[in-house]
Design an enzyme around this catalytic site. Structure first.
Site: not given
Ligand code: PLP
Length: 380
Positions: A46, A98, A170, A195
């Protein structure tokens, strides 16, 4: 070095002595230690994983930042970035973000005391007017989703600096191939790596990059504490996708411009939004701050019936959520990316039920135009 070279060679420092050209895939969750007093660079996955680190170094380098963090989704990257703030803080956010970012701000962080004002981020004075004593950051998407509105990033960065607050961008639609907000003075870039960065519709992933080490260290602390990290397999796939980003982006962008120009000439298409068109209100600002208009465009048809016919009839382009894959994707913002936004908020932003978003892939544009033509222009 130019971006094409950096895309191929970034993030390779973690390769072992055997010299593989591809970064190895490390599946270990924990690492044996040699000394009680001095742990090695890896202890628990992690906190750090060599494959993930290669991707993190690559995106930091490509965006021109000092620290990159990879997360399990774009929303995990955005949410982890929002964890930089505290109860009582306030953010000024572009109104056309978004739908998932809108949702997490208004239905999750809101409950923890983080307040948000949504503003027209194409207008720096409108953003400045919302800055208050407790405002800690500006948050914008440019081009925004789904109406491709353009914010002037240098102005936003200057505004944030003048008020001693952070600017967060973003950069999902552009990628560092076409736009590098940190070079324009912004502080943090976030991505849905799902994306264009990965580009093959086979990974959900998020990235955040900080321009400065202090912010970077805070982000890294949150990444480890909150724990929404990206797994090694998805890190490897995203790193592989990055290697071809420039050629994918350039090819899709070339086709997107042709399709946008064709759509603009169609009588049954009411309006086309694409920053590569001279008719786009943000065309000049976009040209100034980027290396291209990208491969996403939106358009509004003359009726909801025609919109449904198009969405349900497409075969080459997929009717699906998401964007940025090698295959073209037609999305329906009011029922997909922006379903989380109340209808009156969508209407206020101009997201109508006849609006369609097209992410242009790598098919031949003649074939894509042929399919659009057949569906839009033939009678039922
Ligand atoms: C601009 C933008 N940002 C963030 C996200 C969220 O990313 P993810 O779906 O990887 O969580 C999306 C998803 O569509 C997006 O389009």
């Amino acid at each position: 070095m130019k971006i094409a070279t950096r895309l191929i060679h970034s993030g390779k420092d973690v390769r072992p002595a055997t010299g593989p050209l591809s970064v190895p895939l490390y599946h270990a969750s924990t690492y044996a230690q040699q000394s009680v007093d001095d742990f090695g660079p890896w202890d628990y996955a992690r906190s750090g994983n060599p494959t993930r680190q290669a991707l993190e170094e690559a995106i930091a380098e490509l965006e021109g930042g000092v620290c990159g963090c990879a997360f399990g989704s774009g929303m995990a990257a955005i949410s982890s970035t929002l964890l930089l703030f505290s109860s009582g803080d306030h953010l000024v956010v572009g109104e056309d973000v978004y739908g998932g970012a809108f949702r997490v701000m208004t239905q999750v962080f809101d409950r923890w005391g983080l307040s948000v004002s949504f503003v027209d981020a194409t207008n720096p004075s409108a953003m400045e007017a919302e800055i208050r004593g407790n405002t800690k950051a500006l948050y914008v998407e440019t081009p925004s989703n789904p109406l491709l509105k353009i914010s002037d990033l240098s102005s936003a960065a200057r505004l944030a600096k003048r008020h001693g607050i952070l600017s967060i961008v973003d950069n999902t639609f552009m990628t560092p191939c076409l736009q590098r907000p940190l070079e324009l003075g912004c502080d943090i870039v976030v991505h849905s790596g799902t994306k264009f960065l990965n580009g093959h519709s086979d990974v959900v992933c998020g990235l955040a990059v900080a321009a400065d080490l202090h912010v970077g260290k805070r982000l890294r602390f949150i990444q480890n504490s909150f724990g929404a990290v990206l797994g090694p397999n998805d890190s490897w796939l995203t790193l592989r996708g990055l290697r071809t980003l420039k050629v994918r982006m350039e090819e899709s962008q070339r086709s997107a411009l042709r399709i946008a120009q064709w759509l603009e000439s169609q009588p049954r298409v009411r309006r086309v939004w694409y920053p590569g068109l001279a008719s786009h209100p943000g065309h000049e600002v976009h040209q100034r701050q980027t290396d291209g208009p990208g491969a996403v465009l939106s358009f509004e048809l003359e009726s909801v019936e025609l919109t449904k016919k198009l969405l349900e009839g497409v075969k080459l382009a997929a009717f699906a959520v998401s964007l940025g894959g090698v295959e073209s994707i037609l999305s329906y913002p009011s029922k997909m990316s922006h379903a989380a936004m109340p209808p009156e908020q969508r209407a206020k932003r101009g997201i109508s039920d006849a609006l369609v978003r097209l992410s242009v892939g790598l098919e031949d544009p003649d074939d894509l135009i042929g399919e659009l033509d057949a569906l839009i222009n033939t009678a039922r």
